[in-house]
Design a protein around this motif. Structure first.
Motif, PDB file in Angstrom:
ATOM      1  N   PHE A 144     -89.374 -25.267 -26.107  1.00 50.40           N
ATOM      2  CA  PHE A 144     -88.715 -26.185 -27.033  1.00 50.40           C
ATOM      3  C   PHE A 144     -89.691 -27.239 -27.545  1.00 50.40           C
ATOM      4  N   GLN A 145     -90.603 -27.688 -26.688  1.00 58.43           N
ATOM      5  CA  GLN A 145     -91.555 -28.727 -27.075  1.00 58.43           C
ATOM      6  C   GLN A 145     -92.976 -28.269 -26.778  1.00 58.43           C
ATOM      7  N   ASN A 146     -93.884 -28.543 -27.695  1.00 55.87           N
ATOM      8  CA  ASN A 146     -95.274 -28.166 -27.529  1.00 55.87           C
ATOM      9  C   ASN A 146     -95.982 -29.195 -26.641  1.00 55.87           C
ATOM     10  N   PRO A 147     -96.708 -28.765 -25.598  1.00 54.62           N
ATOM     11  CA  PRO A 147     -97.356 -29.728 -24.697  1.00 54.62           C
ATOM     12  C   PRO A 147     -98.420 -30.582 -25.370  1.00 54.62           C
ATOM     13  N   TYR A 148     -98.911 -30.155 -26.540  1.00 57.65           N
ATOM     14  CA  TYR A 148     -99.865 -30.981 -27.273  1.00 57.65           C
ATOM     15  C   TYR A 148     -99.223 -32.296 -27.734  1.00 57.65           C
ATOM     16  N   LYS A 149     -97.887 -32.341 -27.718  1.00 60.40           N
ATOM     17  CA  LYS A 149     -97.187 -33.555 -28.123  1.00 60.40           C
ATOM     18  C   LYS A 149     -96.668 -34.351 -26.923  1.00 60.40           C
ATOM     19  N   MET A 150     -97.094 -33.967 -25.724  1.00 54.86           N
ATOM     20  CA  MET A 150     -96.607 -34.631 -24.512  1.00 54.86           C
ATOM     21  C   MET A 150     -97.565 -35.728 -24.053  1.00 54.86           C
ATOM     22  N   TRP A 151     -97.025 -36.616 -23.211  1.00 47.98           N
ATOM     23  CA  TRP A 151     -97.744 -37.810 -22.816  1.00 47.98           C
ATOM     24  C   TRP A 151     -97.730 -38.015 -21.304  1.00 47.98           C
ATOM     25  N   PRO A 174     -97.952 -31.667 -37.380  1.00 47.37           N
ATOM     26  CA  PRO A 174     -96.769 -30.799 -37.384  1.00 47.37           C
ATOM     27  C   PRO A 174     -96.959 -29.669 -36.371  1.00 47.37           C
ATOM     28  N   ARG A 175     -95.867 -29.175 -35.816  1.00 45.73           N
ATOM     29  CA  ARG A 175     -95.927 -28.129 -34.798  1.00 45.73           C
ATOM     30  C   ARG A 175     -96.706 -26.915 -35.284  1.00 45.73           C
ATOM     31  N   GLN A 176     -96.558 -26.592 -36.588  1.00 49.27           N
ATOM     32  CA  GLN A 176     -97.210 -25.403 -37.133  1.00 49.27           C
ATOM     33  C   GLN A 176     -98.738 -25.507 -37.116  1.00 49.27           C
ATOM     34  N   ALA A 177     -99.257 -26.726 -37.014  1.00 53.11           N
ATOM     35  CA  ALA A 177    -100.712 -26.913 -37.027  1.00 53.11           C
ATOM     36  C   ALA A 177    -101.313 -26.813 -35.634  1.00 53.11           C
ATOM     37  N   LEU A 178    -100.479 -26.720 -34.617  1.00 56.20           N
ATOM     38  CA  LEU A 178    -100.956 -26.689 -33.242  1.00 56.20           C
ATOM     39  C   LEU A 178    -100.995 -25.257 -32.712  1.00 56.20           C
ATOM     40  N   PRO A 179    -101.817 -25.002 -31.709  1.00 49.75           N
ATOM     41  CA  PRO A 179    -101.864 -23.656 -31.128  1.00 49.75           C
ATOM     42  C   PRO A 179    -100.501 -23.269 -30.572  1.00 49.75           C
ATOM     43  N   GLU A 180    -100.192 -21.976 -30.664  1.00 51.43           N
ATOM     44  CA  GLU A 180     -98.941 -21.480 -30.098  1.00 51.43           C
ATOM     45  C   GLU A 180     -99.075 -21.406 -28.582  1.00 51.43           C
ATOM     46  N   VAL A 181     -98.102 -21.921 -27.888  1.00 46.42           N
ATOM     47  CA  VAL A 181     -98.139 -21.925 -26.425  1.00 46.42           C
ATOM     48  C   VAL A 181     -96.872 -21.250 -25.903  1.00 46.42           C
ATOM     49  N   TYR A 182     -96.898 -20.898 -24.614  1.00 45.64           N
ATOM     50  CA  TYR A 182     -95.783 -20.175 -24.018  1.00 45.64           C
ATOM     51  C   TYR A 182     -95.416 -20.796 -22.678  1.00 45.64           C
ATOM     52  N   TRP A 183     -94.129 -20.754 -22.372  1.00 44.98           N
ATOM     53  CA  TRP A 183     -93.595 -21.274 -21.124  1.00 44.98           C
ATOM     54  C   TRP A 183     -93.254 -20.108 -20.217  1.00 44.98           C
ATOM     55  N   GLN A 184     -93.735 -20.138 -18.963  1.00 44.07           N
ATOM     56  CA  GLN A 184     -93.374 -19.058 -18.056  1.00 44.07           C
ATOM     57  C   GLN A 184     -91.965 -19.299 -17.540  1.00 44.07           C
ATOM     58  N   THR A 185     -91.134 -18.268 -17.610  1.00 41.98           N
ATOM     59  CA  THR A 185     -89.708 -18.441 -17.350  1.00 41.98           C
ATOM     60  C   THR A 185     -89.299 -18.130 -15.914  1.00 41.98           C
ATOM     61  N   GLY A 186     -90.063 -17.287 -15.210  1.00 42.13           N
ATOM     62  CA  GLY A 186     -89.628 -16.837 -13.900  1.00 42.13           C
ATOM     63  C   GLY A 186     -88.477 -15.850 -13.963  1.00 42.13           C
ATOM     64  N   TYR A 187     -88.199 -15.340 -15.138  1.00 41.24           N
ATOM     65  CA  TYR A 187     -87.077 -14.430 -15.400  1.00 41.24           C
ATOM     66  C   TYR A 187     -87.356 -13.047 -14.803  1.00 41.24           C
ATOM     67  N   VAL A 188     -88.528 -12.505 -15.093  1.00 45.64           N
ATOM     68  CA  VAL A 188     -89.017 -11.278 -14.451  1.00 45.64           C
ATOM     69  C   VAL A 188     -90.522 -11.431 -14.257  1.00 45.64           C
ATOM     70  N   ASP A 189     -90.982 -11.288 -13.037  1.00 42.99           N
ATOM     71  CA  ASP A 189     -92.417 -11.234 -12.746  1.00 42.99           C
ATOM     72  C   ASP A 189     -92.678  -9.939 -11.990  1.00 42.99           C
ATOM     73  N   ALA A 190     -93.779  -9.294 -12.300  1.00 41.30           N
ATOM     74  CA  ALA A 190     -94.143  -8.079 -11.569  1.00 41.30           C
ATOM     75  C   ALA A 190     -95.640  -8.087 -11.316  1.00 41.30           C
ATOM     76  N   ALA A 191     -96.023  -7.569 -10.163  1.00 42.41           N
ATOM     77  CA  ALA A 191     -97.441  -7.534  -9.794  1.00 42.41           C
ATOM     78  C   ALA A 191     -97.706  -6.299  -8.962  1.00 42.41           C
ATOM     79  N   TRP A 192     -98.949  -5.831  -9.032  1.00 41.52           N
ATOM     80  CA  TRP A 192     -99.374  -4.777  -8.125  1.00 41.52           C
ATOM     81  C   TRP A 192     -99.375  -5.332  -6.705  1.00 41.52           C
ATOM     82  N   THR A 193     -98.997  -4.502  -5.766  1.00 45.48           N
ATOM     83  CA  THR A 193     -99.088  -4.911  -4.364  1.00 45.48           C
ATOM     84  C   THR A 193    -100.519  -5.291  -4.006  1.00 45.48           C
TER      85      THR A 193
END
Length: 250
Positions: A144-151, A174-193
């Motif tokens: 919802f919020q870009n961390p480049y705008k956080m304090w 403006p948000r469009q001028a900043l790098p696109e970032v992603y939030w990890q949701t913890g919704y599904v994670d998978a890893a090799w054993t």
């Protein structure tokens, strides 16, 4: 390498502070943990669904809804500050030592995400299989919020940007001028054993993203979250059919 074994592991500690007995509290007619169990059982890529818990009541409810509970998690791996890694390493070590069982991939299904779609579990596993160079895969979404705008607030009470970047005053861009970032949701994670046991990490170094729509992810962490999520089911804005599973006692 031919992968044949995928374990879905649901970590469910008994000591919830924000919502007491959260994992087995009735949520729109079923214990909250039953939603994650049902999603894991419905996934075509998953061979086993196992619940790791220190709480006998959680283990009993998990068995009623079809999960395996071959052990009770030791108290040392069930503290407030216990991270995921020792919980998963304990489960894998127990299965290896007691059943001579070692899955190829482990999928983490947190019980606080009841609206997890079965198709996303399968997509995560298939993407990881297609990319053996990756150590893990995580679902992410655009925040919802870009961390480049956080304090941060400094010791003198003055604000400083959270991120020191090459941008001049990124918080005024403006948000469009900043790098696109992603939030990890913890919704599904998978890893090799091998990542969990060999690298002592839940993710390793090479992590694949699986981007989901923010509207598809709801994490229940507070009573307000609980009420909002429950209303979505009760109003049929979300249905079990949409999610791809039914909840059944065994």
């Amino acid at each position: 390498m031919t992968v044949t074994e995928v374990l879905a592991l649901i970590p469910a500690r008994g000591g919830s502070k924000s919502i007491p007995h959260k994992n087995i509290r009735p949520f729109a007619g079923y214990p909250l943990i039953a939603y994650s169990i049902a999603a894991g059982l419905a996934a075509e890529t998953v061979n086993r669904v196992l619940v790791s818990s220190d709480d006998p009541d959680i283990l009993s409810v998990a068995r009623r809804y079809g999960a395996e509970t071959p052990f009770q998690r030791p108290e040392e791996f069930s503290q407030d500050q216990t991270p995921d890694l020792p919980v998963f390493q304990h489960a894998l070590q127990w299965l290896q030592e007691n059943e001579n069982y070692r899955p190829d991939i482990v999928v983490q299904l947190r019980p606080t995400s009841p609206f997890r779609r079965v198709l996303h579990i399968d997509q995560a596993v298939y993407r990881l299989l297609e990319r053996p160079d990756a150590d893990a895969i995580r679902t992410v979404c655009i925040p919802f919020q870009n961390p480049y705008k956080m304090w941060r607030i400094g010791p003198k009470g003055l604000m400083r940007p959270l991120l020191e970047t090459e941008f001049r005053e990124p918080y005024n861009l403006p948000r469009q001028a900043l790098p696109e970032v992603y939030w990890q949701t913890g919704y599904v994670d998978a890893a090799w054993t091998d990542t969990i046991q060999g690298q002592n990490s839940m993710t390793g170094r090479n992590i694949l993203p699986m981007v989901i729509d923010p509207s598809e992810w709801i994490d229940i962490d507070s009573p307000d979250d609980w009420r909002r999520a429950e209303r979505l089911l009760e109003s049929s804005e979300i249905t079990l059919s949409d999610l791809g599973f039914n909840i059944l006692e065994v």
